[in-house]
Write an enzyme that holds these catalytic residues in place. Structure first.
Site, short mmCIF file in Angstrom:
data_model
loop_
_atom_site.label_atom_id
_atom_site.label_comp_id
_atom_site.label_asym_id
_atom_site.label_seq_id
_atom_site.Cartn_x
_atom_site.Cartn_y
_atom_site.Cartn_z
N PHE A 33 0.75 -0.77 0.03
CA PHE A 33 0.01 0.02 0.26
C PHE A 33 0.65 1.63 0.01
O PHE A 33 2.09 1.56 1.15
CB PHE A 33 -0.85 0.02 1.62
CG PHE A 33 -1.70 -1.42 1.03
CD1 PHE A 33 -3.13 -0.97 0.56
CD2 PHE A 33 -1.54 -2.53 1.39
CE1 PHE A 33 -3.83 -2.22 0.35
CE2 PHE A 33 -2.29 -3.06 1.49
CZ PHE A 33 -3.52 -3.09 1.19
N VAL A 44 2.57 -1.72 4.59
CA VAL A 44 2.08 -0.58 4.38
C VAL A 44 2.79 0.32 4.22
O VAL A 44 4.17 -0.08 5.36
CB VAL A 44 0.92 0.56 6.09
CG1 VAL A 44 0.72 1.76 5.79
CG2 VAL A 44 -0.27 -0.39 5.88
N CYS A 45 3.95 0.93 3.62
CA CYS A 45 4.79 1.72 3.19
C CYS A 45 5.55 2.47 4.32
O CYS A 45 3.92 3.60 4.75
CB CYS A 45 4.57 2.90 2.16
SG CYS A 45 6.69 3.71 2.08
N ILE A 46 6.44 2.91 5.53
CA ILE A 46 6.14 3.35 6.62
C ILE A 46 6.00 4.60 6.27
O ILE A 46 5.60 5.69 6.80
CB ILE A 46 7.55 2.74 7.44
CG1 ILE A 46 7.98 3.78 8.33
CG2 ILE A 46 9.32 2.98 6.58
CD1 ILE A 46 8.59 3.21 9.82
N ALA A 58 3.15 6.11 5.50
CA ALA A 58 2.34 5.99 6.57
C ALA A 58 2.55 7.10 7.40
O ALA A 58 1.52 7.46 8.11
CB ALA A 58 2.42 4.63 6.92
#
Lengths: 130, 129
Positions: free
Chosen positions: A39, A77-79, A82
């Site tokens: 994501f 989820v991409c940090i 995010a």
């Protein structure tokens, strides 16, 4: 076939999130392997358990979580994306001094390297965006 | 510490990143550049394509003071240092916007829509932003 999926839009605002979810459901039902769902951009908003859509509407995040549990999916989820958008897990919330986390069950937060690795490992990477 | 996937001599795949959006107005261009910079560490065969309003990402002389956002266009000049040297712009997108190669902040190869189509067909992974 070993597939990877990239989701670039958040739920409800864009149909891309629904399309990705339905694609993954269909692929799993046909016996394909989902190596990872990544994501990115507003797509990270698929991973907040704090969203409350109206009760007569679909709950996309809950559906992702259910699907992840049933089929042991790796939802990442991409940090960086995010953090910009306020999606935190317990560790990140602690590290950043925030009062709580909001990541939904079945999702995990990690780096962009996970997207590139998915592109390398999977036979096809399917992108859902606007 | 090296990540597990960096230690292995893995396969080299052709990755193409297609940039279609203007540099400001939405975050796609900036976050796409972040992907490309990370991708550079994986020793894959990387190409970047700029088309539609994406060609504006490489426009010389960007000044973002008035909109309060960071001008990230100088980062494209650093791509060479990451061994990312295959940069393509779509000819039709450039022409319809009155742009030439001289307007770009880095050297690019101009390809027609048809040439880009063939190049895209050769790729293993195409990500569009």
């Amino acid at each position: 076939m070993k597939l990877a999926v990239l989701v670039n839009e958040g739920p409800y605002q864009h149909q891309a999130a629904d399309s990705a979810l339905q694609f993954v459901k269909a692929a799993v039902a046909k016996g394909h392997e989902i190596f990872r769902v990544f994501f990115y951009h507003d797509g990270v908003n698929n991973g907040t358990r704090f969203a409350i859509p109206p009760q007569d509407d679909r709950n996309i995040t809950v559906e992702w979580s259910k699907l992840a549990e049933e089929h042991k999916l790796d939802l990442v989820v991409c940090i960086a994306a995010a953090q910009r958008r306020g999606i935190l897990d317990e560790n990140e919330a602690k590290r950043q001094g925030k009062s709580g986390d909001n990541i939904a069950p079945g999702f995990r937060i990690s780096g962009l390297g996970q997207l590139i690795e998915a592109g390398i490992q999977a036979e096809r990477l399917v992108v859902f965006g606007d | 510490m090296a990540e597990p996937w960096e230690e292995e001599e893995g396969p080299v795949k052709k990755f193409m990143y297609v940039n279609r959006k203007a540099p400001y107005g939405t975050i796609y261009a900036l976050e796409s550049l972040e992907v490309v910079l990370i991708a550079a560490a994986f020793d894959q065969d990387v190409s970047l394509v700029f088309m539609d309003d994406g060609v504006y990402q490489l426009k010389k002389g960007q000044d973002t003071k008035g909109i309060g956002m960071k001008n990230f266009s100088p980062t494209y000049r650093a791509l060479e240092g990451y061994d990312i040297e295959k940069l393509y712009v779509e000819k039709e997108s450039m022409e319809s916007r009155g742009l030439t190669a001289d307007d770009m902040i880095i050297p690019v190869e101009m390809l027609s829509k048809d040439e880009l189509t063939s190049l895209m067909e050769e790729q293993d992974v195409v990500m569009s932003f």
